[in-house]
Design an enzyme around this catalytic site. Structure first.
Site, PDB file in Angstrom:
ATOM      1  CG  ASP A  65      41.705  29.027  43.284  1.00 46.82           C
ATOM      2  OD1 ASP A  65      41.288  29.794  44.175  1.00 46.82           O
ATOM      3  OD2 ASP A  65      42.160  29.437  42.209  1.00 46.82           O
ATOM      4  CG  ASP A  81      40.594  36.965  46.719  1.00 51.85           C
ATOM      5  OD1 ASP A  81      39.989  38.047  46.892  1.00 51.85           O
ATOM      6  OD2 ASP A  81      40.484  36.286  45.675  1.00 51.85           O
ATOM      7  CG  LEU A  82      38.756  35.989  53.256  1.00 54.81           C
ATOM      8  CD1 LEU A  82      38.699  35.976  54.783  1.00 54.81           C
ATOM      9  CD2 LEU A  82      38.261  34.645  52.712  1.00 54.81           C
ATOM     10  CE  LYS A  83      37.023  38.428  44.543  1.00 49.27           C
ATOM     11  NZ  LYS A  83      37.784  37.195  44.798  1.00 49.27           N
ATOM     12  CG  HIS A  99      30.323  44.319  49.463  1.00 49.91           C
ATOM     13  ND1 HIS A  99      29.816  44.060  48.211  1.00 49.91           N
ATOM     14  CD2 HIS A  99      29.845  45.544  49.808  1.00 49.91           C
ATOM     15  CE1 HIS A  99      29.072  45.080  47.813  1.00 49.91           C
ATOM     16  NE2 HIS A  99      29.068  45.990  48.771  1.00 49.91           N
ATOM     17  N   PRO A 132      30.574  49.688  57.177  1.00 49.32           N
ATOM     18  CG  PRO A 132      30.857  51.984  56.766  1.00 49.32           C
ATOM     19  CD  PRO A 132      29.804  50.898  56.793  1.00 49.32           C
ATOM     20  CB  THR A 165      36.033  38.620  35.258  1.00 50.28           C
ATOM     21  OG1 THR A 165      36.297  37.726  36.322  1.00 50.28           O
ATOM     22  CG2 THR A 165      37.162  39.609  35.132  1.00 50.28           C
ATOM     23  NE  ARG A 176      43.793  29.946  32.003  1.00 48.83           N
ATOM     24  CZ  ARG A 176      43.536  30.423  33.211  1.00 48.83           C
ATOM     25  NH1 ARG A 176      44.417  31.181  33.816  1.00 48.83           N
ATOM     26  NH2 ARG A 176      42.418  30.123  33.825  1.00 48.83           N
ATOM     27  NE  ARG A 209      41.835  27.099  36.821  1.00 48.31           N
ATOM     28  CZ  ARG A 209      40.624  27.464  36.412  1.00 48.31           C
ATOM     29  NH1 ARG A 209      39.692  26.557  36.229  1.00 48.31           N
ATOM     30  NH2 ARG A 209      40.342  28.733  36.191  1.00 48.31           N
TER      31      ARG A 209
HETATM   32  O1  C5P Z   1      43.398  29.088  37.819  1.00 51.88           O
HETATM   33  P1  C5P Z   1      43.334  30.560  37.499  1.00 51.88           P
HETATM   34  O2  C5P Z   1      44.663  31.142  37.082  1.00 51.88           O
HETATM   35  O3  C5P Z   1      42.199  30.911  36.569  1.00 51.88           O
HETATM   36  O4  C5P Z   1      42.981  31.226  38.925  1.00 51.88           O
HETATM   37  C1  C5P Z   1      42.742  32.572  39.039  1.00 51.88           C
HETATM   38  C2  C5P Z   1      42.531  32.968  40.460  1.00 51.88           C
HETATM   39  O5  C5P Z   1      42.188  34.352  40.465  1.00 51.88           O
HETATM   40  C3  C5P Z   1      41.394  32.271  41.199  1.00 51.88           C
HETATM   41  O6  C5P Z   1      41.745  32.199  42.580  1.00 51.88           O
HETATM   42  C4  C5P Z   1      40.215  33.188  41.018  1.00 51.88           C
HETATM   43  O7  C5P Z   1      39.294  33.114  42.076  1.00 51.88           O
HETATM   44  C5  C5P Z   1      40.891  34.548  41.016  1.00 51.88           C
HETATM   45  N1  C5P Z   1      40.162  35.594  40.305  1.00 51.88           N
HETATM   46  C6  C5P Z   1      39.808  35.508  38.981  1.00 51.88           C
HETATM   47  N2  C5P Z   1      39.151  36.520  38.341  1.00 51.88           N
HETATM   48  C7  C5P Z   1      38.850  37.625  38.999  1.00 51.88           C
HETATM   49  C8  C5P Z   1      39.199  37.762  40.329  1.00 51.88           C
HETATM   50  C9  C5P Z   1      39.868  36.730  40.951  1.00 51.88           C
HETATM   51  O8  C5P Z   1      40.083  34.488  38.371  1.00 51.88           O
HETATM   52  N3  C5P Z   1      38.256  38.606  38.355  1.00 51.88           N
END
Ligand code: C5P
Length: 238
Positions: free
Chosen positions: A10, A60-62, A64, A67, A121, A183, A213
């Protein structure tokens, strides 16, 4: 090497991304890149990171869109040999099927894995119900979209640690589940709300864990992975 771990890069700073890949490529299975790195540096960044050890790149460019537009985007991404990429399941069945068809045209032996993003989320029940007008609970909607994604031919879905068990129940053995928000037990949650430990997510049925992180903020990958609960005695840098 913990193959199930995908390290999230990131940053928009290519030098920093390269340094992280060099430090972690002997320890994790893949690296995730998104708009922050691709917008300033283009998709050439994929090759650049592969050259320094990132053998598997998760783009990860999602996507949307309609089609046809998503198919065009997937066509570009597959040329770079990415390993996995994301699209929004809310784009609907025709969009997902178009992406699947395009991914199959990959010039590489193995086409990229397509995984669907469902309920972000950052959304809560109030937003889902009162602003987006969706009459399901978050979990019901997420499970519904995940099932739809796999039925449309996607290889899997993304969901938070708290939803893995429900999604795995709904998918059975079909489809891979990719889980961010990981985490170490008792660690800082940063800006994440629905977080969980690596072991709980794997037990609940996750196939891959996206970790940012908790890995990139630590200079010693072995220490970081051990804090996350992995046994890395077999890991070694290239
Ligand atoms: O630093 P951390 O572990 O929180 O990073 C999580 C990664 O997952 C980031 O790249 C974030 O954009 C991605 N992500 C997320 N929650 C989601 C989807 C993707 O944190 N629901």
């Amino acid at each position: 090497m913990v193959r199930k771990v995908i390290c999230a890069l990131d940053t928009s700073d290519l030098k920093e991304a390269v340094t992280i890949v060099q430090r972690l490529s002997g320890y994790v299975g893949a690296f995730k890149i998104g708009h922050a790195l691709v917008l300033p540096h283009g998709l050439d960044v994929v090759q650049r990171l592969q050259d320094v050890g990132a053998s598997r790149i998760f783009l990860d460019l999602k996507f949307h869109d309609i089609p046809n537009s998503v198919a065009l985007a997937v066509r570009q991404a597959v040329k770079y040999g990415v390993w996995m990429m994301t699209l929004h399941t809310a784009g609907g069945p025709a969009m997902m099927s178009a992406a699947v068809e395009e991914a199959q045209q990959s010039p590489f032996d193995v086409p990229p894995l397509l995984v669907g993003v469902s309920v972000l989320t950052s959304l809560d029940q109030h937003v889902l119900t009162d602003h987006l007008g969706i009459r399901r609970t978050i979990e019901e909607h997420l499970v519904y979209l995940s099932r739809l994604a796999v039925d449309c031919g996607l290889d899997g879905v993304v969901c938070s640690p708290q939803e893995v068990a429900a999604v795995r129940r709904a998918l059975g053995h079909e489809g891979i589940i990719v889980v961010p928000g990981i985490r170490p037990a008792g660690a800082k949650t940063h800006d994440q709300v629905r977080v969980g430990t690596a072991q709980a997510a794997l037990q609940d049925g996750a196939d891959y864990l996206v970790i940012g992180r908790a890995l990139t903020d630590c200079l010693d990958p072995q220490v970081a992975l051990e804090a996350l609960g992995f046994d890395v005695s077999e890991s070694h840098p290239h």
